[in-house]
Design a protein around this motif. Structure first.
Motif, PDB file in Angstrom:
ATOM      1  N   GLY A  65      14.933  30.045  37.599  1.00 39.82           N
ATOM      2  CA  GLY A  65      15.021  29.335  38.867  1.00 39.82           C
ATOM      3  C   GLY A  65      13.695  29.136  39.572  1.00 39.82           C
ATOM      4  N   ALA A  66      12.617  29.792  39.096  1.00 41.26           N
ATOM      5  CA  ALA A  66      11.306  29.604  39.717  1.00 41.26           C
ATOM      6  C   ALA A  66      10.817  28.173  39.480  1.00 41.26           C
ATOM      7  N   PHE A  80       7.959  28.780  29.840  1.00 41.32           N
ATOM      8  CA  PHE A  80       8.658  28.855  31.129  1.00 41.32           C
ATOM      9  C   PHE A  80      10.066  28.270  31.017  1.00 41.32           C
ATOM     10  N   ALA A  81      10.214  27.203  30.228  1.00 46.12           N
ATOM     11  CA  ALA A  81      11.537  26.607  30.044  1.00 46.12           C
ATOM     12  C   ALA A  81      12.496  27.608  29.410  1.00 46.12           C
ATOM     13  N   ALA A  82      12.006  28.381  28.451  1.00 49.18           N
ATOM     14  CA  ALA A  82      12.844  29.382  27.804  1.00 49.18           C
ATOM     15  C   ALA A  82      13.277  30.474  28.768  1.00 49.18           C
ATOM     16  N   GLU A  83      12.532  30.643  29.863  1.00 44.87           N
ATOM     17  CA  GLU A  83      12.873  31.640  30.881  1.00 44.87           C
ATOM     18  C   GLU A  83      13.832  31.081  31.932  1.00 44.87           C
ATOM     19  N   GLY A  84      14.132  29.788  31.844  1.00 44.64           N
ATOM     20  CA  GLY A  84      15.040  29.189  32.817  1.00 44.64           C
ATOM     21  C   GLY A  84      14.363  28.693  34.073  1.00 44.64           C
ATOM     22  N   GLN A  92      15.034  22.826  33.718  1.00 47.47           N
ATOM     23  CA  GLN A  92      15.113  21.578  34.492  1.00 47.47           C
ATOM     24  C   GLN A  92      13.699  21.022  34.613  1.00 47.47           C
ATOM     25  N   VAL A  93      13.540  19.727  34.348  1.00 48.59           N
ATOM     26  CA  VAL A  93      12.195  19.178  34.227  1.00 48.59           C
ATOM     27  C   VAL A  93      12.024  17.908  35.058  1.00 48.59           C
ATOM     28  N   LEU A  94      10.908  17.859  35.783  1.00 51.50           N
ATOM     29  CA  LEU A  94      10.441  16.648  36.437  1.00 51.50           C
ATOM     30  C   LEU A  94       9.071  16.332  35.853  1.00 51.50           C
ATOM     31  N   VAL A  95       8.905  15.155  35.270  1.00 52.33           N
ATOM     32  CA  VAL A  95       7.608  14.761  34.725  1.00 52.33           C
ATOM     33  C   VAL A  95       6.950  13.768  35.669  1.00 52.33           C
ATOM     34  N   GLN A 146       9.567  17.460  47.048  1.00 49.45           N
ATOM     35  CA  GLN A 146      10.770  16.673  47.320  1.00 49.45           C
ATOM     36  C   GLN A 146      11.897  17.033  46.367  1.00 49.45           C
ATOM     37  N   ARG A 147      11.582  17.248  45.104  1.00 50.35           N
ATOM     38  CA  ARG A 147      12.602  17.522  44.097  1.00 50.35           C
ATOM     39  C   ARG A 147      13.157  18.945  44.212  1.00 50.35           C
ATOM     40  N   PHE A 148      12.267  19.921  44.363  1.00 54.59           N
ATOM     41  CA  PHE A 148      12.707  21.312  44.276  1.00 54.59           C
ATOM     42  C   PHE A 148      12.558  22.093  45.587  1.00 54.59           C
ATOM     43  N   GLY A 149      11.931  21.508  46.594  1.00 56.39           N
ATOM     44  CA  GLY A 149      11.826  22.168  47.894  1.00 56.39           C
ATOM     45  C   GLY A 149      10.602  23.029  48.079  1.00 56.39           C
ATOM     46  N   HIS A 150      10.016  23.503  46.989  1.00 49.05           N
ATOM     47  CA  HIS A 150       8.835  24.362  47.062  1.00 49.05           C
ATOM     48  C   HIS A 150       8.223  24.464  45.671  1.00 49.05           C
ATOM     49  N   VAL A 151       7.087  25.164  45.578  1.00 49.91           N
ATOM     50  CA  VAL A 151       6.436  25.443  44.303  1.00 49.91           C
ATOM     51  C   VAL A 151       6.098  26.933  44.275  1.00 49.91           C
TER      52      VAL A 151
END
Length: 319
Positions: free
Chosen positions: A9-10, A29-33, A59-62, A82-87
């Motif tokens: 979720g990070a 990181f993708a493998a970690e969710g 979940q991916v934004l390119v 905008q997509r995820f609310g934070h980094v």
């Protein structure tokens, strides 16, 4: 904010995500969710990574981005929030290279190298720090190099840019020293088996290659994941890299001379090569994690396995 022991979720933003260490890091990181924001110059190469990360559950934004363009970096940051609310984590892994004695390169190549490796890194660091300050937390991971400690006369300008990145990291670490929610990590790889060498501008007159012993990109990805979980001031990977840093503390002049000679001698193959600007100005249409410089299949597979195993071990020790 990254929760202790898990990256699920990070929100992780990675530049230079289409190839080499950046691509390996995105897959890890993708493998970690994790939820990923992936940036590089090539939209087609990003589409490849998006598909691979999606297959691993991320979940991916390119966002195609040239980090040397201030407007592009601003857009990258805006779309991520905008997509995820934070980094939660920003991994700055984009870089280009120029090989050859000083003066063999064109002025335009010098400008492009500095624009990407120095100016682009500064733009991304500014964006990351502003985002983290607004939300009160975040981890910035800057991908440097052992060439920020050791010279290599065959890549003097590239080494110079890595010295600049290390200087930026050291200063940012002091800036955030009293802000416990914000951390800055410097990852300093030694030689790594990535496509970087075939894509660098080359004026050496010989074919470039990864300096042996070239490590698997997956091992550096594991080190970056470890920084996201438990931030550290400075990290490197591999026995040779650690021994070189220890030797440098004990005998800096001798170690610098030995490493410079070794790295300059083994950075090229005894094969003639015409001068080229590589991918300095034009983004490659495709990307890859590995460069194919580790010829022995067992060694390649062992390096990949070791990187995955290190990531799993870090996950267990952090939980």
């Amino acid at each position: 904010m990254v929760r202790r022991g898990t990256l699920r979720g990070a929100v992780v933003l990675i530049t230079g995500a289409s190839s080499g260490i950046g691509r390996a890091t995105a897959l890890a990181f993708a493998a970690e969710g994790a939820r990923l924001v992936l940036a590089s110059r090539s939209q087609d190469a990003l589409a490849e990574v998006e598909h691979e990360c999606g297959a691993r559950g991320g979940q991916v934004l390119v966002v195609p981005t040239d980090i040397a363009d201030p407007a592009a970096v601003e857009r990258l940051t805006r779309l991520a929030v905008q997509r995820f609310g934070h980094v939660d984590v920003w991994v700055e892994a984009a870089a280009v290279g120029v090989a050859g004695p000083l003066g063999s390169e064109s002025v335009d190549e010098v400008r492009r190298l500095v624009d990407t490796n120095v100016f682009g890194t500064v733009l991304c660091a500014r964006a990351a720090m502003a985002t983290f300050q607004a939300q009160g937390s975040g981890v910035l991971v800057l991908l440097g190099s052992l060439l920020s400690v050791f010279p290599n006369p065959l890549v003097p300008l590239y080494s110079m840019t890595k010295f600049a990145i290390r200087g930026l990291a050291l200063n940012l670490q002091q800036e955030v020293a009293r802000r416990p929610g914000i951390r800055v990590c410097l990852v300093m790889p030694g030689p790594v088996d990535t496509p970087f060498f075939e894509r660098a501008a080359n004026h050496s007159g010989r074919q470039l290659r990864a300096i042996p012993p070239a490590y698997a990109p997956e091992r550096l990805a594991a080190a970056i994941l470890a920084c996201a979980r438990r931030p550290r001031r400075q990290v490197t990977t591999g026995v040779v890299s650690h021994l070189a840093l220890v030797a440098h503390r004990m005998a800096p002049r001798v170690t610098e001379s030995l490493v410079a000679r070794w790295s300059a001698a083994f950075l090229t193959k005894p094969v003639a090569a015409a001068a080229t600007s590589g991918s300095l100005f034009d983004a490659p249409p495709t990307g890859a994690v590995q460069g194919g410089y580790r010829r022995i299949r067992v060694r390649r597979r062992f390096g990949e396995w070791l990187g995955v195993a290190q990531a799993r071990r870090n996950r267990r020790t952090s939980s």
